[in-house]
Write a protein that holds these residues in place. Structure first.
Motif, PDB file in Angstrom:
ATOM      1  N   ARG A   1     -24.351  21.506  10.063  1.00  0.00           N
ATOM      2  CA  ARG A   1     -23.973  20.024   9.649  1.00  0.00           C
ATOM      3  C   ARG A   1     -24.743  18.928  10.403  1.00  0.00           C
ATOM      4  O   ARG A   1     -25.548  18.109   9.872  1.00  0.00           O
ATOM      5  CB  ARG A   1     -22.610  19.552   9.812  1.00  0.00           C
ATOM      6  CG  ARG A   1     -21.701  20.203   8.722  1.00  0.00           C
ATOM      7  CD  ARG A   1     -20.152  19.758   9.015  1.00  0.00           C
ATOM      8  NE  ARG A   1     -19.376  20.078   7.818  1.00  0.00           N
ATOM      9  CZ  ARG A   1     -18.146  20.077   7.824  1.00  0.00           C
ATOM     10  NH1 ARG A   1     -17.423  20.003   9.022  1.00  0.00           N
ATOM     11  NH2 ARG A   1     -17.334  20.631   6.853  1.00  0.00           N
ATOM     12  N   ASN A   2     -25.107  19.177  11.544  1.00  0.00           N
ATOM     13  CA  ASN A   2     -26.068  18.539  12.461  1.00  0.00           C
ATOM     14  C   ASN A   2     -27.313  18.406  11.994  1.00  0.00           C
ATOM     15  O   ASN A   2     -28.375  17.692  12.059  1.00  0.00           O
ATOM     16  CB  ASN A   2     -25.973  18.937  13.956  1.00  0.00           C
ATOM     17  CG  ASN A   2     -24.896  18.498  14.529  1.00  0.00           C
ATOM     18  OD1 ASN A   2     -24.029  17.467  14.329  1.00  0.00           O
ATOM     19  ND2 ASN A   2     -24.229  19.223  15.778  1.00  0.00           N
TER      20      ASN A   2
ATOM     21  N   LYS B   1     -28.298  18.689   8.847  1.00  0.00           N
ATOM     22  CA  LYS B   1     -28.078  18.007   7.631  1.00  0.00           C
ATOM     23  C   LYS B   1     -28.085  18.974   6.376  1.00  0.00           C
ATOM     24  O   LYS B   1     -28.571  18.707   5.321  1.00  0.00           O
ATOM     25  CB  LYS B   1     -29.226  17.002   7.386  1.00  0.00           C
ATOM     26  CG  LYS B   1     -29.119  15.823   8.391  1.00  0.00           C
ATOM     27  CD  LYS B   1     -28.061  15.096   8.407  1.00  0.00           C
ATOM     28  CE  LYS B   1     -28.365  13.831   9.074  1.00  0.00           C
ATOM     29  NZ  LYS B   1     -27.350  13.858  10.458  1.00  0.00           N
TER      30      LYS B   1
ATOM     31  N   ARG C   1     -26.294  21.084   3.408  1.00  0.00           N
ATOM     32  CA  ARG C   1     -25.180  20.218   2.717  1.00  0.00           C
ATOM     33  C   ARG C   1     -24.472  21.460   1.878  1.00  0.00           C
ATOM     34  O   ARG C   1     -23.296  21.213   1.639  1.00  0.00           O
ATOM     35  CB  ARG C   1     -25.737  19.550   1.512  1.00  0.00           C
ATOM     36  CG  ARG C   1     -26.392  18.247   2.298  1.00  0.00           C
ATOM     37  CD  ARG C   1     -26.964  17.346   0.907  1.00  0.00           C
ATOM     38  NE  ARG C   1     -25.885  17.174   0.013  1.00  0.00           N
ATOM     39  CZ  ARG C   1     -26.293  16.670  -1.412  1.00  0.00           C
ATOM     40  NH1 ARG C   1     -27.522  16.681  -1.590  1.00  0.00           N
ATOM     41  NH2 ARG C   1     -25.179  16.601  -2.096  1.00  0.00           N
TER      42      ARG C   1
END
Length: 62
Positions: free
Chosen positions: A31-32, A34, A36
């Motif tokens: 998530r860090n 990005k 998805r």
């Protein structure tokens, strides 16, 4: 390596699905970066198509 692949994919406008997510820490790292989309046992074991549909419709959130 993962960061490089994600950066390249983002610059090319390509979606990436991270494979092999098994822990909350791995999910947080992705998530860090990005990322998805992801899959593996952290979310669910392998499911039949009917069970997968029911799982998706339940709308789990991580």
């Amino acid at each position: 390596m993962t960061e490089t692949i994600l950066t390249l994919a983002q610059k090319l406008g390509v979606d990436v699905t991270a494979e092999g997510i098994e822990t909350a820490e791995q999910l947080a790292q992705l998530r860090n970066l990005k990322c998805r989309y992801g899959q593996r046992y952290f979310f669910s074991q392998a499911l039949s198509s009917g069970a997968a549909l029911a799982f998706i419709l339940a709308n789990p959130q991580w």
